[in-house]
Design a protein around this motif. Structure first.
Motif, PDB file in Angstrom:
ATOM      1  N   LEU A   1      -0.358   3.622   7.650  1.00 32.01           N
ATOM      2  CA  LEU A   1      -2.203   3.037   6.262  1.00 32.01           C
ATOM      3  C   LEU A   1      -1.323   2.812   4.871  1.00 32.01           C
ATOM      4  CD1 LEU A   1      -5.406   2.841   4.943  1.00 32.01           C
ATOM      5  CD2 LEU A   1      -5.158   4.832   5.310  1.00 32.01           C
TER       6      LEU A   1
ATOM      7  N   ALA B   1      -8.463  10.025  10.142  1.00 32.58           N
ATOM      8  CA  ALA B   1      -9.414   9.055   9.560  1.00 32.58           C
ATOM      9  C   ALA B   1     -10.693   9.048  10.520  1.00 32.58           C
ATOM     10  CB  ALA B   1      -8.983   7.362  10.367  1.00 32.58           C
TER      11      ALA B   1
ATOM     12  N   ASN C   1       0.877  -1.705  -0.324  1.00 34.54           N
ATOM     13  CA  ASN C   1      -0.477   0.271   0.319  1.00 34.54           C
ATOM     14  C   ASN C   1       1.090   1.118   0.204  1.00 34.54           C
ATOM     15  OD1 ASN C   1      -2.600   1.637  -0.263  1.00 34.54           O
ATOM     16  ND2 ASN C   1      -2.794   1.392   1.945  1.00 34.54           N
TER      17      ASN C   1
ATOM     18  N   MET D   1     -23.717   0.234   6.478  1.00 32.51           N
ATOM     19  CA  MET D   1     -22.425   0.001   5.899  1.00 32.51           C
ATOM     20  C   MET D   1     -22.256  -0.944   4.896  1.00 32.51           C
ATOM     21  SD  MET D   1     -20.309   2.009   8.392  1.00 32.51           S
ATOM     22  CE  MET D   1     -18.801   0.329   7.741  1.00 32.51           C
TER      23      MET D   1
ATOM     24  N   LEU E   1     -14.845   1.102  17.232  1.00 39.62           N
ATOM     25  CA  LEU E   1     -15.577   2.820  17.651  1.00 39.62           C
ATOM     26  C   LEU E   1     -16.685   3.366  16.591  1.00 39.62           C
ATOM     27  CD1 LEU E   1     -15.294   5.087  20.113  1.00 39.62           C
ATOM     28  CD2 LEU E   1     -13.175   5.774  18.484  1.00 39.62           C
TER      29      LEU E   1
ATOM     30  N   ARG F   1      -3.974  -1.198  -4.813  1.00 37.56           N
ATOM     31  CA  ARG F   1      -3.014  -1.871  -3.933  1.00 37.56           C
ATOM     32  C   ARG F   1      -2.328  -2.405  -5.152  1.00 37.56           C
ATOM     33  NH1 ARG F   1      -4.964  -0.863   0.249  1.00 37.56           N
ATOM     34  NH2 ARG F   1      -5.860  -2.589   2.230  1.00 37.56           N
TER      35      ARG F   1
ATOM     36  N   GLY G   1     -12.791  -1.889   5.066  1.00 42.15           N
ATOM     37  CA  GLY G   1     -11.744  -2.971   4.387  1.00 42.15           C
ATOM     38  C   GLY G   1     -11.914  -4.137   4.894  1.00 42.15           C
TER      39      GLY G   1
HETATM   40  C1  HEM Z   1     -18.124   4.643   9.785  1.00 46.71           C
HETATM   41  C2  HEM Z   1     -16.620   4.513   9.266  1.00 46.71           C
HETATM   42  C3  HEM Z   1     -15.332   4.208   8.766  1.00 46.71           C
HETATM   43  C4  HEM Z   1     -15.432   3.983   8.013  1.00 46.71           C
HETATM   44  C5  HEM Z   1     -16.121   3.701   6.750  1.00 46.71           C
HETATM   45  C6  HEM Z   1     -13.554   3.257   7.432  1.00 46.71           C
HETATM   46  C7  HEM Z   1     -13.364   2.561   6.919  1.00 46.71           C
HETATM   47  C8  HEM Z   1     -12.133   2.621   6.557  1.00 46.71           C
HETATM   48  C9  HEM Z   1     -11.476   1.724   5.583  1.00 46.71           C
HETATM   49  C10 HEM Z   1     -12.179   1.107   4.572  1.00 46.71           C
HETATM   50  C11 HEM Z   1      -9.894   1.467   6.063  1.00 46.71           C
HETATM   51  C12 HEM Z   1      -9.150   0.800   4.901  1.00 46.71           C
HETATM   52  C13 HEM Z   1      -8.283   1.319   4.295  1.00 46.71           C
HETATM   53  C14 HEM Z   1      -7.230   0.309   3.840  1.00 46.71           C
HETATM   54  O1  HEM Z   1      -7.791  -0.632   3.306  1.00 46.71           O
HETATM   55  O2  HEM Z   1      -6.618   1.199   2.512  1.00 46.71           O
HETATM   56  C15 HEM Z   1      -9.891   2.691   7.474  1.00 46.71           C
HETATM   57  C16 HEM Z   1      -9.100   2.264   8.025  1.00 46.71           C
HETATM   58  C17 HEM Z   1      -8.221   2.966   8.442  1.00 46.71           C
HETATM   59  N1  HEM Z   1      -9.364   3.725   9.998  1.00 46.71           N
HETATM   60 FE1  HEM Z   1     -10.945   3.496   9.677  1.00 46.71          FE
HETATM   61  N2  HEM Z   1     -13.137   4.024   9.210  1.00 46.71           N
HETATM   62  C18 HEM Z   1     -14.106   4.226   9.738  1.00 46.71           C
HETATM   63  C19 HEM Z   1     -13.519   5.187  11.240  1.00 46.71           C
HETATM   64  C20 HEM Z   1     -12.520   4.986  11.769  1.00 46.71           C
HETATM   65  C21 HEM Z   1     -12.526   6.019  12.900  1.00 46.71           C
HETATM   66  C22 HEM Z   1     -13.446   6.197  14.306  1.00 46.71           C
HETATM   67  C23 HEM Z   1     -10.805   5.312  13.225  1.00 46.71           C
HETATM   68  C24 HEM Z   1     -10.156   6.098  14.426  1.00 46.71           C
HETATM   69  C25 HEM Z   1     -10.757   6.545  15.353  1.00 46.71           C
HETATM   70  C26 HEM Z   1      -9.995   4.796  12.056  1.00 46.71           C
HETATM   71  C27 HEM Z   1      -8.659   4.460  12.228  1.00 46.71           C
HETATM   72  C28 HEM Z   1      -8.248   3.958  11.184  1.00 46.71           C
HETATM   73  C29 HEM Z   1      -7.381   3.383  10.496  1.00 46.71           C
HETATM   74  C30 HEM Z   1      -6.119   4.578  12.175  1.00 46.71           C
HETATM   75  C31 HEM Z   1      -6.355   2.862   9.764  1.00 46.71           C
HETATM   76  C32 HEM Z   1      -5.704   2.430   9.029  1.00 46.71           C
HETATM   77  C33 HEM Z   1      -5.173   1.041   9.432  1.00 46.71           C
HETATM   78  C34 HEM Z   1      -3.668   0.249   8.954  1.00 46.71           C
HETATM   79  O3  HEM Z   1      -3.420   0.865   8.290  1.00 46.71           O
HETATM   80  O4  HEM Z   1      -4.152  -0.433   9.395  1.00 46.71           O
HETATM   81  N3  HEM Z   1     -11.591   4.637  11.689  1.00 46.71           N
HETATM   82  N4  HEM Z   1     -10.924   2.810   8.125  1.00 46.71           N
END
Ligand code: HEM
Ligand code: SF4
Lengths: 402, 63
Positions: free
Chosen positions: A92, A237, A63, A278, A354, A290, A343
């Motif tokens: 990420l 995010a 990524n 969702m 959360l 990717r 994801g």
């Molecule tokens: C409805 C709400 C949310 C959706 C739809 C969502 C969606 C996503 C998706 C699709 C990814 C993966 C992206 C990828 O694979 O390239 C991701 C990663 C991430 N999200 Fe969320 N997210 C949401 C809420 C949140 C919240 C509330 C937080 C933090 C407090 C958060 C923190 C993160 C972080 C830190 C990553 C990176 C994880 C990694 O690379 O290991 N997200 N999110």
């Protein structure tokens, strides 16, 4: 087998809640098809649920944005790879072992148990915001007064960012996500938020608080630069995604009165309703992306090392092979788990537990407190975020009997 | 039925705990999976399989 080739990704939605019809047509012909990228690269478009999961689960993809072919020059113009390099701490965009090391520093803070412990506190934030909404009389913009503030207040408090300083990042995070920003504008926005974060890290070092950033620094594990980028990632995010699910989700429910009635009559359906919303809405417009680091076979197709795959989560979440019956229909009682809106693979959303709690409490209390909530404009007038990487509504004018 | 988990692959998504908290928990330190029940009773076989299929990191196997 002749391969289906698209010269560019269709992005025009015919209906506010559905992925572009051309993309679902592509999916129904070929769940792995070819897509021409901005630099001429002939890469891949994954639209099937199974195929998207397979790519995201495979360790043979990176990524790292510098290794991706740029999917689209319609957004940000053409950006040479050397300008797309990853900042340390932006896990990420990092691969193992860095990704694993950094994500593990935070994973303990986002467990199901830890998040459930926050439910009561999140309930008070939601209630306060609903009281504020009521105080506005009988009509308001739900995005500005409810959907945006709730997740922002929550993530700011968790991280230890002063909510009153939100003007220092809210406009800039919107600029980072805007498909209309030029690359230079987006970079400038990132740099301003980074500066704010570095300042914050310095302050927390002097004066630690009872918050996630202070805890993270106290472990002594991340460098200052990593810590500030990790904090920026969480802030970014953590508020835009959930806020847009609350906004677009409310619009969706108001446009599906029979389903809203299910939610009101059977409050216990809420957990499944959140999963179904969702699945139905996905909220990311398209992606993630990717690039193969070695030759790999996905669903019988040879993806060559260096090939970039653009995955289409909204199309995958409507794939009839995974969600039989009528996947284009909103059905709050449908088994919806297994959607890929958060994801899949090692980057699967860290904040998902959360987000689930915020949505569970947000949707259920909103409709309990405002049972006669209604749209205050024609549905066609609701401004859609077709210009943003994270979809949703820019505003949602609503009314209720005061 | 036997469940096994591989902490080294786990990315702490919590999907297993969300699916069946009687079978799975997460470590307080780094959020990785803790297996509570190795041999699930008949009432938990379906959720054990579901957790294995939902796990984003392929860290759960049932045999
Ligand atoms: C409805 C709400 C949310 C959706 C739809 C969502 C969606 C996503 C998706 C699709 C990814 C993966 C992206 C990828 O694979 O390239 C991701 C990663 C991430 N999200 Fe969320 N997210 C949401 C809420 C949140 C919240 C509330 C937080 C933090 C407090 C958060 C923190 C993160 C972080 C830190 C990553 C990176 C994880 C990694 O690379 O290991 N997200 N999110
Ligand atoms: S579902 Fe998989 S990745 Fe998520 S916590 Fe459980 S074992 Fe770990």
């Amino acid at each position: 087998m002749t391969e289906l080739i698209s010269d560019e990704l269709p992005i025009t939605r015919q209906h506010p809640f559905d992925p572009p019809a051309e993309v679902t047509e592509i999916r129904d012909k070929a769940r792995m098809s070819r897509l021409r990228f901005a630099d001429g690269h002939l890469g891949w478009l994954a639209t099937g649920h199974h195929q998207v999961r397979e790519v995201l689960a495979s360790p043979k993809f990176t990524n790292d944005p510098a290794r991706h072919h740029q999917s689209d020059a319609r957004f940000q113009g053409e950006v040479p790879p050397e300008r797309r390099k990853v900042e340390p701490g932006m896990f990420l965009s990092q691969d193992p072992p860095d990704h694993t090391r950094l994500r593990r520093m935070l994973q303990g803070q986002f467990t199901v148990r830890r998040m459930n412990q926050l439910a009561e506190w999140i309930g008070t934030i939601v209630d306060d915001q609903l009281a504020h909404l009521r105080s506005l009389g009988g009509r308001a913009d739900l995005v500005k007064e409810f959907a945006m503030p709730v997740p922002s207040l929550v993530i700011c408090a968790i991280l230890g960012v002063d909510y009153d300083e939100r003007h220092r990042f809210q406009e800039d995070t919107a600029k980072m996500l805007s498909l209309d920003s030029t690359f230079d504008e987006a970079m400038a926005a990132i740099q301003r938020v980074q500066a704010f974060m570095r300042e914050l890290i310095a302050r927390k070092k002097e004066n630690p608080g009872d918050d996630m950033i202070s805890d993270l620094i106290a472990t002594g594990e991340p460098t200052d630069e990593e810590a500030s980028n990790m904090a920026m990632l969480l802030l970014l995010a953590g508020h835009e995604t959930t806020a847009n699910m609350l906004g677009l989700g409310t619009f969706t429910l108001l446009q599906h009165p029979d389903q809203l009635k299910v939610l009101k009559d059977e409050p216990e359906v809420i957990d499944n309703a959140v999963e179904e919303l969702m699945r139905y809405l996905s909220i990311i417009h398209f992606g993630p992306v990717r690039t193969a680091t070695e030759d790999v076979e996905i669903d019988g197709h040879l993806i060559k090392a260096g090939d970039t795959v653009l995955m289409h989560v909204p199309a995958a979440n409507r794939d009839p092979e995974k969600f039989p019956g009528n996947p284009d229909e909103l059905d709050l009682r449908r088994p919806a788990s297994g959607h890929v809106a958060f994801g899949h693979g090692i980057h699967q959303c860290l904040g998902q537990q959360l987000a689930r709690i915020e949505m569970r409490i947000g949707f259920s209390r909103l409709f309990q407190e405002f049972p006669d909530l209604r749209l205050d404009v024609d549905p066609e007038e609701v401004p859609l975020r077709t210009d943003m990487g994270i979809y949703g509504v820019h505003s949602l004018p609503v009314a209720w009997s005061a | 039925m036997k469940i096994s988990v591989d902490q080294s692959r786990c990315c702490g998504s919590g999907m297993c705990v969300l699916t069946d908290p009687d079978l799975f928990d997460q470590n307080e330190e780094d959020g990785t999976v803790v297996l509570l029940v190795e041999h699930p009773g008949p009432g938990h076989e379906a959720t054990a399989k579901e957790a294995a299929s939902l796990c984003p990191a392929g860290a759960i196997t049932v045999s």
